[in-house]
Design a protein around this motif. Sequence first.
Motif, PDB file in Angstrom:
ATOM      1  N   GLN A 256      -4.924  16.287 -23.848  1.00  0.00           N
ATOM      2  CA  GLN A 256      -4.823  15.066 -22.909  1.00  0.00           C
ATOM      3  C   GLN A 256      -3.894  16.651 -22.255  1.00  0.00           C
ATOM      4  N   GLN A 257      -2.794  17.228 -21.991  1.00  0.00           N
ATOM      5  CA  GLN A 257      -2.271  18.559 -21.630  1.00  0.00           C
ATOM      6  C   GLN A 257      -3.208  18.854 -20.308  1.00  0.00           C
TER       7      GLN A 257
ATOM      8  N   PHE B 252     -18.469  21.302 -30.656  1.00  0.00           N
ATOM      9  CA  PHE B 252     -18.789  23.193 -29.637  1.00  0.00           C
ATOM     10  C   PHE B 252     -17.221  23.769 -30.137  1.00  0.00           C
ATOM     11  N   CYS B 253     -15.805  22.821 -30.598  1.00  0.00           N
ATOM     12  CA  CYS B 253     -14.572  23.369 -30.542  1.00  0.00           C
ATOM     13  C   CYS B 253     -13.991  22.462 -31.903  1.00  0.00           C
ATOM     14  N   PRO B 254     -14.538  23.027 -33.406  1.00  0.00           N
ATOM     15  CA  PRO B 254     -14.300  22.168 -34.225  1.00  0.00           C
ATOM     16  C   PRO B 254     -12.826  22.105 -34.709  1.00  0.00           C
ATOM     17  N   ASP B 255     -11.431  22.878 -33.706  1.00  0.00           N
ATOM     18  CA  ASP B 255     -10.234  22.670 -34.217  1.00  0.00           C
ATOM     19  C   ASP B 255      -9.981  22.239 -33.731  1.00  0.00           C
ATOM     20  N   ILE B 256     -10.350  21.453 -31.873  1.00  0.00           N
ATOM     21  CA  ILE B 256     -10.030  21.292 -30.594  1.00  0.00           C
ATOM     22  C   ILE B 256      -8.446  19.111 -31.140  1.00  0.00           C
ATOM     23  N   THR B 257      -7.901  18.819 -30.730  1.00  0.00           N
ATOM     24  CA  THR B 257      -6.839  18.072 -30.847  1.00  0.00           C
ATOM     25  C   THR B 257      -6.925  17.383 -29.769  1.00  0.00           C
ATOM     26  N   LEU B 258      -6.750  16.329 -30.241  1.00  0.00           N
ATOM     27  CA  LEU B 258      -6.570  15.130 -28.081  1.00  0.00           C
ATOM     28  C   LEU B 258      -5.006  15.232 -27.745  1.00  0.00           C
ATOM     29  N   SER B 259      -4.193  15.336 -28.847  1.00  0.00           N
ATOM     30  CA  SER B 259      -3.146  15.907 -27.664  1.00  0.00           C
ATOM     31  C   SER B 259      -2.967  17.278 -26.756  1.00  0.00           C
ATOM     32  N   GLU B 260      -3.778  18.199 -26.893  1.00  0.00           N
ATOM     33  CA  GLU B 260      -3.918  19.245 -26.849  1.00  0.00           C
ATOM     34  C   GLU B 260      -5.079  19.062 -25.119  1.00  0.00           C
TER      35      GLU B 260
ATOM     36  N   PRO C 187       1.052  -1.264   0.128  1.00  0.00           N
ATOM     37  CA  PRO C 187       0.040   0.194   0.309  1.00  0.00           C
ATOM     38  C   PRO C 187       0.382   1.355   0.022  1.00  0.00           C
ATOM     39  N   GLU C 188       2.130   0.962   0.068  1.00  0.00           N
ATOM     40  CA  GLU C 188       3.130   2.283   0.134  1.00  0.00           C
ATOM     41  C   GLU C 188       2.726   2.797  -1.634  1.00  0.00           C
ATOM     42  N   ARG C 189       3.211   2.137  -1.906  1.00  0.00           N
ATOM     43  CA  ARG C 189       3.118   2.340  -3.250  1.00  0.00           C
ATOM     44  C   ARG C 189       2.595   3.924  -4.087  1.00  0.00           C
ATOM     45  N   ASP C 190       3.572   4.487  -4.804  1.00  0.00           N
ATOM     46  CA  ASP C 190       3.092   5.559  -5.688  1.00  0.00           C
ATOM     47  C   ASP C 190       1.796   5.820  -6.252  1.00  0.00           C
ATOM     48  N   ASP C 191       0.180   6.313  -6.319  1.00  0.00           N
ATOM     49  CA  ASP C 191      -0.793   6.124  -7.223  1.00  0.00           C
ATOM     50  C   ASP C 191       0.146   6.402  -8.438  1.00  0.00           C
ATOM     51  N   ILE C 192      -0.932   5.741  -9.446  1.00  0.00           N
ATOM     52  CA  ILE C 192      -1.210   5.962 -11.208  1.00  0.00           C
ATOM     53  C   ILE C 192      -1.876   6.537 -11.487  1.00  0.00           C
ATOM     54  N   LEU C 193      -1.751   7.603 -12.748  1.00  0.00           N
ATOM     55  CA  LEU C 193      -2.665   7.601 -13.377  1.00  0.00           C
ATOM     56  C   LEU C 193      -2.108   7.168 -15.002  1.00  0.00           C
ATOM     57  N   ILE C 194      -3.508   6.353 -15.385  1.00  0.00           N
ATOM     58  CA  ILE C 194      -2.825   5.948 -16.736  1.00  0.00           C
ATOM     59  C   ILE C 194      -3.854   7.023 -17.913  1.00  0.00           C
ATOM     60  N   ILE C 195      -3.239   7.332 -18.472  1.00  0.00           N
ATOM     61  CA  ILE C 195      -4.125   7.858 -19.840  1.00  0.00           C
ATOM     62  C   ILE C 195      -3.631   7.617 -21.488  1.00  0.00           C
TER      63      ILE C 195
END
Length: 222
Positions: free
Chosen positions: A203-204, A193-201, A40-48
């Motif tokens: 995500q950040q 709603f935002c036609p020019d939106i990109t997945l990479s931006e 249980p002392e392990r760090d948390d993780i966020l997988i994207i």
Amino acid sequence: MKQLGSELKRRCYLKRQGIVPYAVAWEEQRSLLEDRLNNPERDDILIILQHPPVYTLGTGATEENLKFDPQASSIPLYRTERGGEVTYHCLGQLVGYPILNLRYYRCDLHWYLRQLETVLIRTLGEYGLSAEREAGLTGVWVKGVKVGAIGIKAKRWFTMHGFSLNVCPDLSGFSQIIPCGIRDRAVGSLQQFCPDITLSEVQQTLIRNFAEVFEVELYSDQ
């Protein structure tokens, strides 16, 4: 226990994985959860990541919300241990799987669900979109269409599964189900709603808001 607002932030490993088949990511979550139950002392993780087209059912989900024959479908269907009804994942949708030890945050699953919604709401707000919750439901809506879904599992206060945000997916796969069992709400995407939106931006932006909402210090090998 970490107090929200304290200067000492919990460390959380950020794992960007690109496109991963659902079964592979599911098995990895189970492995990470089991490891943390034993350590249980392990760090948390966020997988994207993103998933190729796939349908998933929650623990108590009914197949009445499917509009296709699972035995004849070219798209895989999995029944999982998360909460909620049926949902659809595909490319153009950002999926996040936080593996968190809630003892360092708050041992309250309702609080955790609202925190995940807040991450999505803040992310959308940065693109000028006023995202909302719907009373009695889980997820995030913009102008009446659902753009963010959440389904979680927790074991001894360790979390798995998580959230999805429709950035620029082909939404046609949702027509084969009653998404999340909600018959009177449409599913949409940020791109509407935002036609020019990109997945990479997005995500950040999403990653940054996750770190801020949960007050964690994200780190990665990338």
